[in-house]
Design an enzyme around this catalytic site. Sequence first.
Site, PDB file in Angstrom:
ATOM      1  N   HIS A   1       0.838  -1.208   0.000  1.00 17.21           N
ATOM      2  CA  HIS A   1       0.000   0.000   0.000  1.00 17.21           C
ATOM      3  C   HIS A   1       0.873   1.258   0.000  1.00 17.21           C
ATOM      4  O   HIS A   1       1.910   1.296   0.659  1.00 17.21           O
ATOM      5  CB  HIS A   1      -0.911   0.017   1.234  1.00 17.21           C
ATOM      6  CG  HIS A   1      -2.049  -0.951   1.125  1.00 17.21           C
ATOM      7  ND1 HIS A   1      -1.860  -2.313   1.144  1.00 17.21           N
ATOM      8  CD2 HIS A   1      -3.379  -0.757   0.942  1.00 17.21           C
ATOM      9  CE1 HIS A   1      -3.037  -2.914   1.011  1.00 17.21           C
ATOM     10  NE2 HIS A   1      -3.964  -2.001   0.880  1.00 17.21           N
TER      11      HIS A   1
ATOM     12  N   SER B   1      -6.526   4.094  -5.708  1.00 17.95           N
ATOM     13  CA  SER B   1      -5.999   4.889  -4.597  1.00 17.95           C
ATOM     14  C   SER B   1      -6.181   6.377  -4.853  1.00 17.95           C
ATOM     15  O   SER B   1      -6.482   7.143  -3.930  1.00 17.95           O
ATOM     16  CB  SER B   1      -4.510   4.591  -4.376  1.00 17.95           C
ATOM     17  OG  SER B   1      -4.335   3.398  -3.656  1.00 17.95           O
TER      18      SER B   1
ATOM     19  N   GLY C   1      -8.562   7.886  -6.494  1.00 17.85           N
ATOM     20  CA  GLY C   1      -9.950   8.248  -6.214  1.00 17.85           C
ATOM     21  C   GLY C   1     -10.223   8.285  -4.719  1.00 17.85           C
ATOM     22  O   GLY C   1     -10.858   9.213  -4.204  1.00 17.85           O
ATOM     23  N   GLU C   2      -9.713   7.282  -4.009  1.00 17.05           N
ATOM     24  CA  GLU C   2      -9.964   7.203  -2.567  1.00 17.05           C
ATOM     25  C   GLU C   2      -9.311   8.367  -1.827  1.00 17.05           C
ATOM     26  O   GLU C   2      -9.906   8.993  -0.957  1.00 17.05           O
ATOM     27  CB  GLU C   2      -9.430   5.866  -2.034  1.00 17.05           C
ATOM     28  CG  GLU C   2     -10.243   4.669  -2.523  1.00 17.05           C
ATOM     29  CD  GLU C   2      -9.488   3.344  -2.499  1.00 17.05           C
ATOM     30  OE1 GLU C   2     -10.079   2.331  -2.912  1.00 17.05           O
ATOM     31  OE2 GLU C   2      -8.298   3.325  -2.089  1.00 17.05           O
TER      32      GLU C   2
ATOM     33  N   PHE D   1       1.014   2.942   7.291  1.00 14.96           N
ATOM     34  CA  PHE D   1      -0.284   3.163   7.930  1.00 14.96           C
ATOM     35  C   PHE D   1      -1.375   2.986   6.882  1.00 14.96           C
ATOM     36  O   PHE D   1      -1.390   3.677   5.871  1.00 14.96           O
ATOM     37  CB  PHE D   1      -0.306   4.595   8.484  1.00 14.96           C
ATOM     38  CG  PHE D   1      -1.619   5.033   9.069  1.00 14.96           C
ATOM     39  CD1 PHE D   1      -2.010   4.619  10.332  1.00 14.96           C
ATOM     40  CD2 PHE D   1      -2.453   5.886   8.354  1.00 14.96           C
ATOM     41  CE1 PHE D   1      -3.217   5.040  10.872  1.00 14.96           C
ATOM     42  CE2 PHE D   1      -3.663   6.318   8.894  1.00 14.96           C
ATOM     43  CZ  PHE D   1      -4.044   5.895  10.154  1.00 14.96           C
TER      44      PHE D   1
ATOM     45  N   CYS E   1      -8.955   2.848   5.589  1.00 13.56           N
ATOM     46  CA  CYS E   1      -9.969   2.953   4.533  1.00 13.56           C
ATOM     47  C   CYS E   1     -10.522   4.370   4.569  1.00 13.56           C
ATOM     48  O   CYS E   1     -11.489   4.655   5.271  1.00 13.56           O
ATOM     49  CB  CYS E   1     -11.063   1.906   4.764  1.00 13.56           C
ATOM     50  SG  CYS E   1     -12.400   2.012   3.551  1.00 13.56           S
TER      51      CYS E   1
END
Lengths: 184, 184
Positions: free
Chosen positions: A74, A91, A93-94, A126, A129
Amino acid sequence: MAARPTARHVEALNKLSFVDFVGKLGNIVERCPVVAAAVWSERPFSSAQGVHEAACKFIDGLPTNGREGLLRCHPDLAGALAREGRLSSESTGEQRTAGLLDLTTEEQADISRLNARYKDKFGFPFVLCVRLNKRGAVLKGLKTRINNSKEDEIHTGIEEVKKICWLRLVDILQREQVDTISKL
Amino acid sequence: MAARPTARHVEALNKLSFVDFVGKLGNIVERCPVVAAAVWSERPFSSAQGVHEAACKFIDGLPTNGREGLLRCHPDLAGALAREGRLSSESTGEQRTAGLLDLTTEEQADISRLNARYKDKFGFPFVLCVRLNKRGAVLKGLKTRINNSKEDEIHTGIEEVKKICWLRLVDILQREQVDTISKL
């Protein structure tokens, strides 16, 4: 968040070859297409939840270094890749939705410093969501979770991975891929 | 094949952050950076073989669907991605060395047909470490291995993945990354 996928979406998914399945679902866990590729073995699925459960079962079955490995795939939240526009489309978009691509210089500096400390302490980034959290949650989460044990943070990070996975799966089934899937 | 990496190369590798480690070794197993990301937990390594053994241990510890999943992350040999120039850089080099980017139309058609039959039978692609085989090995291997059981082919395919992994690892340690690593 969109409504849950229907049986028709799942039925279409069950008909996909592994190549198409991995092509569509390959990033339900960030940079880990092996998760979707493993999940394909478990079809047919009766629901989107069934797909998610198969992914979660695979993840939970990994040894500790494998779960740490998933976390290490990640990107940092509000990190260098985000600033340089090199995140995966999911990622991007998030992180955009969570306001992480639009921080003040001070917020950015605080998060960068804490991300570095977190990675130095735990040996993985880290993971949160962000779509299920408000704008300040990254900084707040970093400040709190950095005090936890490594074991707790592997657990918490992996649970966040599963939440991200579910939202990505719903997105794929409902939005991006409906047209393609329904034509199969 | 180049000579084995030296202790100096491995010492430099042991000093890498997980971000740099995954950045450099992320594709030692095709499209599965989680393998390198998991292996990072096992450092320090005393040799390149130690890195490879950690990767093999992780792979062997996966459940059956995970090992099938690893195979599914591999492209077809002499397949559409190769013809379209969309392979990973590692796969491109390997397939070029084996003459797979320069086949006659007839060879190409034979391999395509057998690749499709193989995938249809087993649910994963035919995987072979082409750098350790001669030009005709893909066609010959497909013709032979397609008659095996699924269980045997998971085993054989995964053993090929491990060979590919070793050669990629040696390449990274010795060629591409020496300059960077030695400066750390």
